[in-house]
Design a protein around this motif. Structure first.
Motif, PDB file in Angstrom:
ATOM      1  N   ARG A  32      37.867  36.081  26.371  1.00  0.00           N
ATOM      2  CA  ARG A  32      37.931  34.984  25.410  1.00  0.00           C
ATOM      3  C   ARG A  32      38.922  33.888  25.771  1.00  0.00           C
ATOM      4  N   GLU A  33      40.148  34.293  26.036  1.00  0.00           N
ATOM      5  CA  GLU A  33      41.178  33.269  26.201  1.00  0.00           C
ATOM      6  C   GLU A  33      41.140  32.604  27.566  1.00  0.00           C
ATOM      7  N   ASP A  56      35.788  27.132  26.919  1.00  0.00           N
ATOM      8  CA  ASP A  56      36.250  27.836  25.718  1.00  0.00           C
ATOM      9  C   ASP A  56      35.213  28.884  25.321  1.00  0.00           C
ATOM     10  N   SER A  58      35.755  31.323  23.123  1.00  0.00           N
ATOM     11  CA  SER A  58      36.283  32.047  21.963  1.00  0.00           C
ATOM     12  C   SER A  58      35.165  32.585  21.077  1.00  0.00           C
ATOM     13  N   ARG A  76      31.895  28.143  23.125  1.00  0.00           N
ATOM     14  CA  ARG A  76      32.217  27.442  21.890  1.00  0.00           C
ATOM     15  C   ARG A  76      32.234  25.926  22.075  1.00  0.00           C
ATOM     16  N   VAL A 242      36.190  36.660   2.487  1.00  0.00           N
ATOM     17  CA  VAL A 242      35.600  37.004   3.778  1.00  0.00           C
ATOM     18  C   VAL A 242      36.426  36.331   4.866  1.00  0.00           C
ATOM     19  N   TYR A 243      37.080  37.135   5.697  1.00  0.00           N
ATOM     20  CA  TYR A 243      37.958  36.573   6.726  1.00  0.00           C
ATOM     21  C   TYR A 243      37.236  36.332   8.029  1.00  0.00           C
ATOM     22  N   LYS A 244      36.030  36.870   8.115  1.00  0.00           N
ATOM     23  CA  LYS A 244      35.211  36.578   9.282  1.00  0.00           C
ATOM     24  C   LYS A 244      33.760  36.782   8.869  1.00  0.00           C
ATOM     25  N   MET A 245      32.919  35.859   9.244  1.00  0.00           N
ATOM     26  CA  MET A 245      31.510  35.980   8.864  1.00  0.00           C
ATOM     27  C   MET A 245      30.883  37.171   9.575  1.00  0.00           C
ATOM     28  N   PHE A 306      39.214  41.137  10.104  1.00  0.00           N
ATOM     29  CA  PHE A 306      40.615  41.182   9.744  1.00  0.00           C
ATOM     30  C   PHE A 306      40.708  41.522   8.253  1.00  0.00           C
ATOM     31  N   PRO A 307      41.614  42.339   7.787  1.00  0.00           N
ATOM     32  CA  PRO A 307      42.673  43.045   8.513  1.00  0.00           C
ATOM     33  C   PRO A 307      42.297  44.482   8.903  1.00  0.00           C
ATOM     34  N   LYS A 330      43.700  47.519  18.771  1.00  0.00           N
ATOM     35  CA  LYS A 330      43.875  46.335  17.918  1.00  0.00           C
ATOM     36  C   LYS A 330      42.803  45.279  18.155  1.00  0.00           C
ATOM     37  N   ARG A 349      40.186  43.376  21.694  1.00  0.00           N
ATOM     38  CA  ARG A 349      40.813  42.138  22.137  1.00  0.00           C
ATOM     39  C   ARG A 349      42.317  42.246  22.407  1.00  0.00           C
ATOM     40  N   ASP A 350      43.083  42.650  21.400  1.00  0.00           N
ATOM     41  CA  ASP A 350      44.534  42.583  21.552  1.00  0.00           C
ATOM     42  C   ASP A 350      45.108  43.660  22.459  1.00  0.00           C
ATOM     43  N   THR A 372      41.756  39.982  26.733  1.00  0.00           N
ATOM     44  CA  THR A 372      41.197  39.572  25.428  1.00  0.00           C
ATOM     45  C   THR A 372      39.660  39.534  25.430  1.00  0.00           C
TER      46      THR A 372
ATOM     47  N   ASP B  34      42.431  34.738  14.289  1.00  0.00           N
ATOM     48  CA  ASP B  34      41.786  34.978  13.001  1.00  0.00           C
ATOM     49  C   ASP B  34      41.435  33.667  12.293  1.00  0.00           C
ATOM     50  N   ALA B  37      38.658  32.188  14.332  1.00  0.00           N
ATOM     51  CA  ALA B  37      37.292  32.680  14.144  1.00  0.00           C
ATOM     52  C   ALA B  37      36.447  31.606  13.461  1.00  0.00           C
ATOM     53  N   CYS B  38      37.049  30.831  12.585  1.00  0.00           N
ATOM     54  CA  CYS B  38      36.305  29.765  11.902  1.00  0.00           C
ATOM     55  C   CYS B  38      36.689  28.367  12.393  1.00  0.00           C
ATOM     56  N   LEU B  41      39.253  28.631  18.608  1.00  0.00           N
ATOM     57  CA  LEU B  41      40.447  29.068  19.338  1.00  0.00           C
ATOM     58  C   LEU B  41      41.360  27.880  19.630  1.00  0.00           C
ATOM     59  N   PRO B  78      38.897  31.358   3.073  1.00  0.00           N
ATOM     60  CA  PRO B  78      39.370  32.448   2.217  1.00  0.00           C
ATOM     61  C   PRO B  78      40.862  32.304   1.886  1.00  0.00           C
ATOM     62  N   TRP B  80      44.700  33.450   1.865  1.00  0.00           N
ATOM     63  CA  TRP B  80      45.485  34.274   2.795  1.00  0.00           C
ATOM     64  C   TRP B  80      46.765  34.782   2.155  1.00  0.00           C
ATOM     65  N   PHE B  83      48.548  37.969   2.995  1.00  0.00           N
ATOM     66  CA  PHE B  83      49.055  38.202   4.351  1.00  0.00           C
ATOM     67  C   PHE B  83      50.121  37.201   4.780  1.00  0.00           C
TER      68      PHE B  83
END
Lengths: 387, 100
Positions: A32-33, A56, A58, A76, A242-245, A306-307, A330, A349-350, A372, B34, B37-38, B41, B78, B80, B83
């Motif tokens: 990714r990175e 990119d 990502s 991306r 929702v922190y990620k779709m 996440f999380p 992670k 990834r981490d 990553t 994180d 993601a939306c 990066l 969303p 946060w 966190f």
């Protein structure tokens, strides 16, 4: 000289032998990175090459030519890169938009379609030359271009995709690529965020962020229009953040059941494909992102936003219960099954690793280094509808 | 409240409320991956809008802090607050505003 020739011949053939490579069991791991694509021999768990400077990545995805020689990487940043997996080299890279989300390859393998956020729309390229074949702006009628998501290939040299900002599903027919034909379905439900195609290419289903349920189109009966399935499932006010779709690609299509991530709930939905009723909502560790079926349909593997993205849960399809929870590391971002499912590769990834599991014993078999990693794509996808 | 906020802003400019350095690392990682993601990066946008300095220009800190902590109803942004606290959100906005 006459003495030398046979030796030379031997040398050449030896050389050719060393370079022979089949491509049916290769895999591409995206870093990714760094913006790299690693080419692996998936049977030997061995990295063969690293293709660098792909921009990119990502949010990257990959499709394969049907001879499994070329990998097309969608970045991306609107980048579209064609990689030759026989020669470990970048054949061509173009930047075709400002911001894009994914792509697909046509039924006959001759066209590559890319779905873009900016400018919102779909662009279609020749898979051979990467020259533009068709440009389809996602203009919903008000002059504004919508972000396009959920682009998949469907039978009949067509593509299906959804308009996030305009609540529509479009079918793009490229049998005559000089005269693309578009069929539009409107008011399908608010904010479709991703979509899937059933493994037989019959049902196109979009998840809705701003509405309850999913929008379903039966491609055998387009005249019936869009049907809302699970219309009463998760009303807007009960939704968790929702922190990620969720991703619907790679969904578990197992026998009569379809397993899909719920949105805004920590559940995996089991839907009966015969009547589109909810069979069961299986409580899981977090907001599911991918719910992927093992190729034999006996298990579904689930990762989370996440999380809770350190976990991986396995559902046993036999009785629709949780079989096990794994903690590979992670930020577990993606999974890919071996073509017949004895192994699954998991991008962590981490921890900068790809973790390989035996899907029968659920034991770890290998850890492969990758910086990553966020996506794993095996060349066996070349022959599957919707991949 | 307005006064208090600007006071907070002021002190954070003076580094008083900046998160400790290891927390900054965690927050940078969160921002990159994180939020990324939306927002992408490189923060040039994705499902969410770009968060580059020019995109945030003219938008007050407290408005953006509220966006991060509470999210925006009816959109995909969303909340946060579970966190990230207000000081951390403000620090993140400082990071976003800094030309890269």
């Amino acid at each position: 000289m006459t003495k030398l020739l046979p030796i030379l011949g031997l040398l050449i053939s030896f050389n050719a032998l060393a370079e022979l490579r089949a491509t049916g069991d290769l895999g591409v791991v995206i870093e990714r990175e760094q913006g790299n694509a690693l080419i692996f021999n998936t049977s030997q768990h061995k990295q063969l090459a690293k293709i660098e400077q792909l921009g990119d990545l990502s949010h990257a995805s990959v499709v394969f030519s049907r001879d499994q020689r070329y990998a097309y990487v969608f970045g991306r940043d609107g980048g579209l890169s064609k990689i030759d997996m026989l020669q470990d080299k970048l054949v061509k890279r173009i930047v075709q938009a400002g911001n894009s989300i994914g792509g697909a390859i046509s039924q006959d393998g001759k066209l590559i379609a890319v779905s873009n956020y900016t400018p919102g729309g779909v662009k279609v390229f020749s898979s051979e030359t990467l020259e533009l074949v068709a440009d389809i702006p996602a203009d919903a009628g008000d002059g504004k271009l919508s972000k396009v998501i959920g682009l998949v290939d469907i039978p009949g040299q067509r593509f299906a995709f959804s308009l996030f900002d305009a609540d529509q599903i479009w079918i793009l027919d490229l049998k005559n690529s000089k005269k693309p034909d578009i069929t539009k379905f409107k008011d399908i439900g608010k904010q479709p965020y991703d979509a899937l195609i059933s493994s037989d290419g019959r049902y196109y289903i979009a998840g809705l962020f701003g509405d309850s349920g999913l929008a379903m189109l039966d491609l055998w009966h387009p005249e019936l229009g869009i049907k809302r399935i699970l219309p009463d499932y998760v009303k807007d006010d009960e939704k968790l953040p929702v922190y990620k779709m969720p991703h619907l690609e790679g969904w578990a299509d197992t026998g009569d059941y379809l397993l899909a991530p719920a949105i805004g709930k920590h559940e995996v939905l089991v839907i009966d494909k015969r009547n589109w009723q909810l069979v069961k909502a299986i409580p899981v560790a977090g907001q599911p992102v991918f719910v992927m079926g093992r190729p034999d349909g006996r298990q579904a593997w689930v990762n989370f936003a996440f999380p809770d993205n350190n976990q991986l849960q396995i559902i046993d399809i036999k009785d629709l219960t949780l079989q096990k929870t794994l903690t590979p590391g992670k930020a577990v971002l993606h999974m890919e099954f071996a073509p017949r499912g004895e192994e699954v590769w998991v991008a962590v990834r981490d921890d900068n690793q790809v973790v390989v599991y035996d899907t029968d014993t659920l034991q770890e078999i290998a850890r492969l280094p990758a910086q990553t990693p966020n996506g794993i794509f095996f060349s066996s996808r070349a022959h599957k509808i919707g991949f | 409240m307005k006064k208090l906020l600007s006071l907070m802003l002021f002190t954070s400019c003076a580094f008083a409320n900046d998160p400790p350095s290891e927390r900054q690392e965690v927050l940078r990682n969160l921002l990159k991956h994180d939020c990324g993601a939306c927002h992408g990066l490189t923060l040039k946008g994705g499902l969410g809008p770009a968060l580059l300095p020019e995109n945030l220009q003219g938008k007050p800190d407290d408005f953006l802090v509220t966006t991060i902590l509470e999210g925006r109803k009816g959109t995909a942004m969303p909340p946060w607050r579970q966190f990230i606290n207000a000081d951390e959100a403000l620090w993140l906005i400082g990071v976003l505003r800094k030309p890269k």
